[in-house]
Design an enzyme around this catalytic site. Structure first.
Site, PDB file in Angstrom:
ATOM      1  N   GLU A 149      84.878 164.555 -15.092  1.00 33.21           N
ATOM      2  CA  GLU A 149      84.151 165.642 -14.437  1.00 33.21           C
ATOM      3  C   GLU A 149      82.775 165.188 -13.962  1.00 33.21           C
ATOM      4  OE1 GLU A 149      82.546 170.178 -15.380  1.00 33.21           O
ATOM      5  OE2 GLU A 149      82.901 168.764 -17.026  1.00 33.21           O
ATOM      6  N   GLU A 151      83.475 178.750 -17.068  1.00 28.71           N
ATOM      7  CA  GLU A 151      82.525 178.021 -17.894  1.00 28.71           C
ATOM      8  C   GLU A 151      81.117 178.487 -17.537  1.00 28.71           C
ATOM      9  OE1 GLU A 151      82.356 173.555 -19.636  1.00 28.71           O
ATOM     10  OE2 GLU A 151      81.893 173.720 -17.515  1.00 28.71           O
TER      11      GLU A 151
END
Length: 258
Positions: free
Chosen positions: A137, A236
């Site tokens: 990521e 998130e």
């Protein structure tokens, strides 16, 4: 980040009560995998993502996959994570790269990258044997200064260079907007490649509910749907005032979808 008003074991019930059908979180290792599996099964939830051990998290480390000299620790951590993935039937594992000193020389950065590629190749091979995807990521430098991986093109180059079919990019639209923006074109460019294994969302710039700030989340959802992405979108973000109280954006979207 969500449901922090509940103790961790109780967040599964809270998420299920709000209509979520799957969960992700950072780390499972403080809990027995059997207990976590019990929570998932009791509340009809799937587990779709968690992180491999990141090194000394409490001391500020944010992964070790790109850190020369930590290879044995990385391999031990990935093996432990894959044991949890098997017990929880979780098909994705995020392996964090780590922090690199801001004054690292080009030669040192190349050494970090070589270490990263070798570790990811090993992790992907191990994960493939148990049908798990390894994710990397890009993370913005405002929230995580010094993180080795920050741009989408950088991440996709790593995936291409490793060449493992189960190594994929975790595209967090919050981080991407802060680093480079142009989210619509990024989605149109990268989702069709098959190299994106998971999406995440949050409002920009404050990381609250995704319908706040500068992102048009309904537009982005439409782009994702038009491109036929069939993976998960993880929430998130940090709720402003209670997780359930801030889910109006999701309830509105479900109403439109219905």
């Amino acid at each position: 980040m969500m449901y922090t008003e509940h103790d961790f074991p109780d967040r599964f019930a809270a998420a299920s009560a709000d209509g979520f059908t799957a969960v992700e979180y950072l780390f499972p290792y403080a809990y027995d995998s059997g207990e976590l599996r019990h929570r998932l099964d009791d509340h009809g939830l799937r587990h779709v993502l968690f992180n491999a051990p990141p090194g000394a998290w409490e001391s500020g480390e944010r992964g070790i996959a790109a850190l020369p000299g930590r290879e044995a620790e990385l391999r031990s951590g990935v093996a432990r994570a894959l044991d949890y993935a098997a017990a929880l039937d979780c098909p994705r594992l995020h392996v964090m790269a780590g922090l690199v000193p801001p004054d690292a020389t080009p030669k040192e950065r190349a050494e970090h990258r070589d270490t990263y590629l070798a570790n990811l190749e090993w992790a992907a091979q191990r994960a493939a044997a148990v049908a798990v995807d390894v994710l990397i990521e890009p993370i913005n430098g405002r929230d995580m200064p010094g993180y080795f991986l920050s741009g989408q093109s950088q991440a996709h180059a790593v995936v291409r260079d490793v060449g493992a079919p189960n190594l994929k990019v975790q595209l967090d639209l919050y981080h991407c907007q802060i680093v480079e923006g142009d989210l619509t074109m990024t989605l149109r460019r990268d989702l069709p490649t098959g190299r994106v294994g998971h999406l995440q969302i949050a409002g920009v710039p404050d990381r609250h509910e995704p319908d706040s700030g500068e992102l048009d989340v309904r537009h982005l959802f439409g782009v994702i749907d038009d491109l036929g992405f069939d993976g998960w979108i993880g929430c998130e973000y940090i709720p402003r005032a209670g997780t359930s109280e801030g889910l109006g954006w999701l309830n509105d979207y479900r109403g439109e979808d219905a």
